[in-house]
Design a protein around this motif. Sequence first.
Motif, PDB file in Angstrom:
ATOM      1  N   VAL A  45       0.858  -1.192   0.000  1.00  0.00           N
ATOM      2  CA  VAL A  45       0.000   0.000   0.000  1.00  0.00           C
ATOM      3  C   VAL A  45       0.893   1.240   0.000  1.00  0.00           C
ATOM      4  N   SER A  46       0.736   2.069  -0.985  1.00  0.00           N
ATOM      5  CA  SER A  46       1.613   3.233  -1.137  1.00  0.00           C
ATOM      6  C   SER A  46       1.276   4.324  -0.132  1.00  0.00           C
ATOM      7  N   LEU A  47       2.250   5.201   0.114  1.00  0.00           N
ATOM      8  CA  LEU A  47       2.042   6.324   1.026  1.00  0.00           C
ATOM      9  C   LEU A  47       0.964   7.263   0.485  1.00  0.00           C
ATOM     10  N   SER A  48       0.897   7.417  -0.824  1.00  0.00           N
ATOM     11  CA  SER A  48      -0.117   8.306  -1.401  1.00  0.00           C
ATOM     12  C   SER A  48      -1.528   7.789  -1.109  1.00  0.00           C
ATOM     13  N   ARG A  49      -1.712   6.455  -1.157  1.00  0.00           N
ATOM     14  CA  ARG A  49      -3.021   5.880  -0.829  1.00  0.00           C
ATOM     15  C   ARG A  49      -3.343   6.068   0.648  1.00  0.00           C
ATOM     16  N   VAL A  50      -2.328   5.913   1.485  1.00  0.00           N
ATOM     17  CA  VAL A  50      -2.524   6.108   2.925  1.00  0.00           C
ATOM     18  C   VAL A  50      -2.963   7.546   3.199  1.00  0.00           C
ATOM     19  N   LYS A  51      -2.270   8.515   2.582  1.00  0.00           N
ATOM     20  CA  LYS A  51      -2.611   9.923   2.787  1.00  0.00           C
ATOM     21  C   LYS A  51      -4.025  10.228   2.297  1.00  0.00           C
ATOM     22  N   GLU A  52      -4.364   9.705   1.136  1.00  0.00           N
ATOM     23  CA  GLU A  52      -5.692   9.935   0.568  1.00  0.00           C
ATOM     24  C   GLU A  52      -6.781   9.352   1.480  1.00  0.00           C
ATOM     25  N   TYR A  53      -6.548   8.142   1.980  1.00  0.00           N
ATOM     26  CA  TYR A  53      -7.508   7.488   2.864  1.00  0.00           C
ATOM     27  C   TYR A  53      -7.641   8.250   4.184  1.00  0.00           C
ATOM     28  N   TYR A  54      -6.513   8.733   4.681  1.00  0.00           N
ATOM     29  CA  TYR A  54      -6.502   9.493   5.944  1.00  0.00           C
ATOM     30  C   TYR A  54      -7.328  10.764   5.818  1.00  0.00           C
ATOM     31  N   GLU A  55      -7.120  11.491   4.743  1.00  0.00           N
ATOM     32  CA  GLU A  55      -7.852  12.742   4.541  1.00  0.00           C
ATOM     33  C   GLU A  55      -9.353  12.491   4.398  1.00  0.00           C
ATOM     34  N   ALA A  56      -9.708  11.394   3.750  1.00  0.00           N
ATOM     35  CA  ALA A  56     -11.126  11.094   3.520  1.00  0.00           C
ATOM     36  C   ALA A  56     -11.828  10.594   4.777  1.00  0.00           C
ATOM     37  N   ASN A  57     -11.052  10.094   5.737  1.00  0.00           N
ATOM     38  CA  ASN A  57     -11.647   9.499   6.944  1.00  0.00           C
ATOM     39  C   ASN A  57     -11.060  10.103   8.217  1.00  0.00           C
ATOM     40  N   LYS A  58     -10.628  11.348   8.152  1.00  0.00           N
ATOM     41  CA  LYS A  58      -9.827  11.929   9.220  1.00  0.00           C
ATOM     42  C   LYS A  58     -10.539  11.942  10.573  1.00  0.00           C
ATOM     43  N   ASP A  59     -11.836  12.193  10.572  1.00  0.00           N
ATOM     44  CA  ASP A  59     -12.553  12.289  11.838  1.00  0.00           C
ATOM     45  C   ASP A  59     -12.534  10.979  12.628  1.00  0.00           C
ATOM     46  N   LYS A  60     -12.326   9.867  11.928  1.00  0.00           N
ATOM     47  CA  LYS A  60     -12.249   8.576  12.612  1.00  0.00           C
ATOM     48  C   LYS A  60     -11.016   8.485  13.501  1.00  0.00           C
ATOM     49  N   PHE A  61     -10.013   9.275  13.205  1.00  0.00           N
ATOM     50  CA  PHE A  61      -8.713   9.110  13.862  1.00  0.00           C
ATOM     51  C   PHE A  61      -8.374  10.234  14.840  1.00  0.00           C
ATOM     52  N   LYS A  62      -9.331  11.115  15.087  1.00  0.00           N
ATOM     53  CA  LYS A  62      -9.087  12.177  16.053  1.00  0.00           C
ATOM     54  C   LYS A  62      -8.931  11.561  17.438  1.00  0.00           C
ATOM     55  N   GLU A  63      -7.892  11.975  18.163  1.00  0.00           N
ATOM     56  CA  GLU A  63      -7.606  11.384  19.463  1.00  0.00           C
ATOM     57  C   GLU A  63      -6.855  12.370  20.335  1.00  0.00           C
ATOM     58  N   VAL A  64      -6.706  12.009  21.595  1.00  0.00           N
ATOM     59  CA  VAL A  64      -5.995  12.869  22.528  1.00  0.00           C
ATOM     60  C   VAL A  64      -4.530  13.001  22.110  1.00  0.00           C
ATOM     61  N   GLN A  65      -4.026  14.223  22.151  1.00  0.00           N
ATOM     62  CA  GLN A  65      -2.622  14.486  21.837  1.00  0.00           C
ATOM     63  C   GLN A  65      -1.808  14.698  23.107  1.00  0.00           C
ATOM     64  N   THR A  66      -2.289  15.585  23.959  1.00  0.00           N
ATOM     65  CA  THR A  66      -1.640  15.812  25.254  1.00  0.00           C
ATOM     66  C   THR A  66      -2.724  16.004  26.307  1.00  0.00           C
ATOM     67  N   VAL A  67      -2.355  15.768  27.555  1.00  0.00           N
ATOM     68  CA  VAL A  67      -3.310  15.954  28.644  1.00  0.00           C
ATOM     69  C   VAL A  67      -2.564  16.336  29.920  1.00  0.00           C
ATOM     70  N   ASP A  68      -3.133  17.289  30.657  1.00  0.00           N
ATOM     71  CA  ASP A  68      -2.719  17.564  32.027  1.00  0.00           C
ATOM     72  C   ASP A  68      -3.693  16.815  32.916  1.00  0.00           C
ATOM     73  N   CYS A  69      -3.185  15.921  33.720  1.00  0.00           N
ATOM     74  CA  CYS A  69      -4.055  15.009  34.467  1.00  0.00           C
ATOM     75  C   CYS A  69      -3.739  15.087  35.961  1.00  0.00           C
ATOM     76  N   ARG A  70      -4.784  15.204  36.766  1.00  0.00           N
ATOM     77  CA  ARG A  70      -4.607  15.152  38.215  1.00  0.00           C
ATOM     78  C   ARG A  70      -5.135  13.800  38.701  1.00  0.00           C
ATOM     79  N   HIS A  71      -4.393  13.183  39.628  1.00  0.00           N
ATOM     80  CA  HIS A  71      -4.783  11.836  40.064  1.00  0.00           C
ATOM     81  C   HIS A  71      -4.692  11.686  41.579  1.00  0.00           C
ATOM     82  N   ILE A  72      -5.476  10.723  42.089  1.00  0.00           N
ATOM     83  CA  ILE A  72      -5.448  10.350  43.502  1.00  0.00           C
ATOM     84  C   ILE A  72      -5.229   8.839  43.555  1.00  0.00           C
ATOM     85  N   LYS A  73      -4.125   8.424  44.120  1.00  0.00           N
ATOM     86  CA  LYS A  73      -3.782   7.010  44.210  1.00  0.00           C
ATOM     87  C   LYS A  73      -4.328   6.422  45.501  1.00  0.00           C
ATOM     88  N   LEU A  74      -5.085   5.294  45.387  1.00  0.00           N
ATOM     89  CA  LEU A  74      -5.777   4.721  46.552  1.00  0.00           C
ATOM     90  C   LEU A  74      -5.674   3.193  46.543  1.00  0.00           C
TER      91      LEU A  74
END
Length: 459
Positions: free
Chosen positions: A292-321
């Motif tokens: 599968v070529s990179l051009s096909r991967v890029k084309e598929y990614y652009e056409a289905n981009k919303d499927k792959f939206k995910e967390v990039q960074t997070v500031d997280c507060r936690h309580i260990k119990l």
Amino acid sequence: AGVIAKCIESGKPPRQPSFRKPETPMTNKYIQSGLLLFCAAFAACNGKVTYDLNDAGIVAQSDTLILYTPVFQSVVDVMKRARLPEAKEARAAMFKVVADHYLAKEYRKNKNNNIDPAISAEIEKVYQETLAFYIRDKNPQALYQAYSGKISIPDAGRLKALFDDKAPAAYTNVPLRRDLADKMILAKYGKGQTKSLSLTTLFDALPQAGKLHLFTSPNAQSLSEMINTHLRGEFLKDFVAEAAAQQKAEYATLRVIVENSILSRNLRYDMGMENANPHADNSAVKERAKSVSLSRVKEYYEANKDKFKEVQTVDCRHIKLKDYDLAQNLRDQIEQKADMVALVKKHSLAADKTSANPGLIAAIKNDTELHKRPRIETLCMMPKQGEVEVVKDGEFYEVVKAEKRIDGYPPLDDTTHLREDLAREIAALDLKKEFDAKKTSLLKKVDIRINKAELEKVK
């Protein structure tokens, strides 16, 4: 399977059968995965169904498949126990069995009828399990006890003496002293106990792992299990051989159904349809993804981009119990706007409870190194912005809150696995198109004769 009906009408050591308690063997993973089929488009189906079969005791015929009513009822019972959706309607279950027949036929053709020995062994094992379930009303436990006779278990010392541990390549070619093993009789069995099971016969019937186990770790319990497994197989073979002609035909159909199910599963695997999601291990998908070529991967990614939206960074507060109930209680308090910083200081078992910003883990990146860092960072990716969750981390519970979460689209570079995942996803889609085309050609050949009266008996 229901769509198939519409299309056509429009034109451990491996578990062996136990006679102590009836099993439902066809619910195992081999049969379940072997039963599912997706139909080609309605317009492409040119097969035929007729309701002109009148033979008593036969539900349907298609090609060389003869589906006897009691056998089919047993198959439906197993489907119900496995909670397969096709079990809700007898006709759908019937088309499933027929579909496997044609897929298995294609698999045999592709392999020139040369079935891998491991697959043949799997078929035999599952058939024995299924047959034991099918004859459960004949009290096979009592029959087997009379058949198996007396079993003799030699001690570990006598067993060890039967192997030459000084032989070269001992772990590859397990060095049995056959002249001595021939004389060691482990069981007298059969009607009147006229048959003998020698250690040589048992050894030759074992897979390599079983042979190696006898050589390296002989013990009475494992040897007893091996003997009983072998004798159960012999019992079932003799049971079938001595059956009346009609019963033999039913048992043969049962074997065909099992074999078709397993071979159709293997056809789908070979064509990339089993374990085909991007993270699973299907060799056909993995191999196709390389092209599968990179051009096909890029084309598929652009056409289905919303499927792959995910967390990039997070500031997280936690309580260990340590206490789960306390973790749930604190989460509820935080959701009701309680001061989480104060709760961290009071309850957390983590060292960062006394830091300048108690319990805060800042700027956690969702990158390829995430799995190498403390697991709490991965767990912090779970809540959405501003939400609180209780998650388990080993023996501890963590109350985690996403204080600042930034979502986005991962890049197609070496910092993520996205490029490889998309290539596999595209490969799986390509293979599915090929499989659908193959199914279409197969379904054109389907010709089923159904006995309506017999089909209505199946519940």
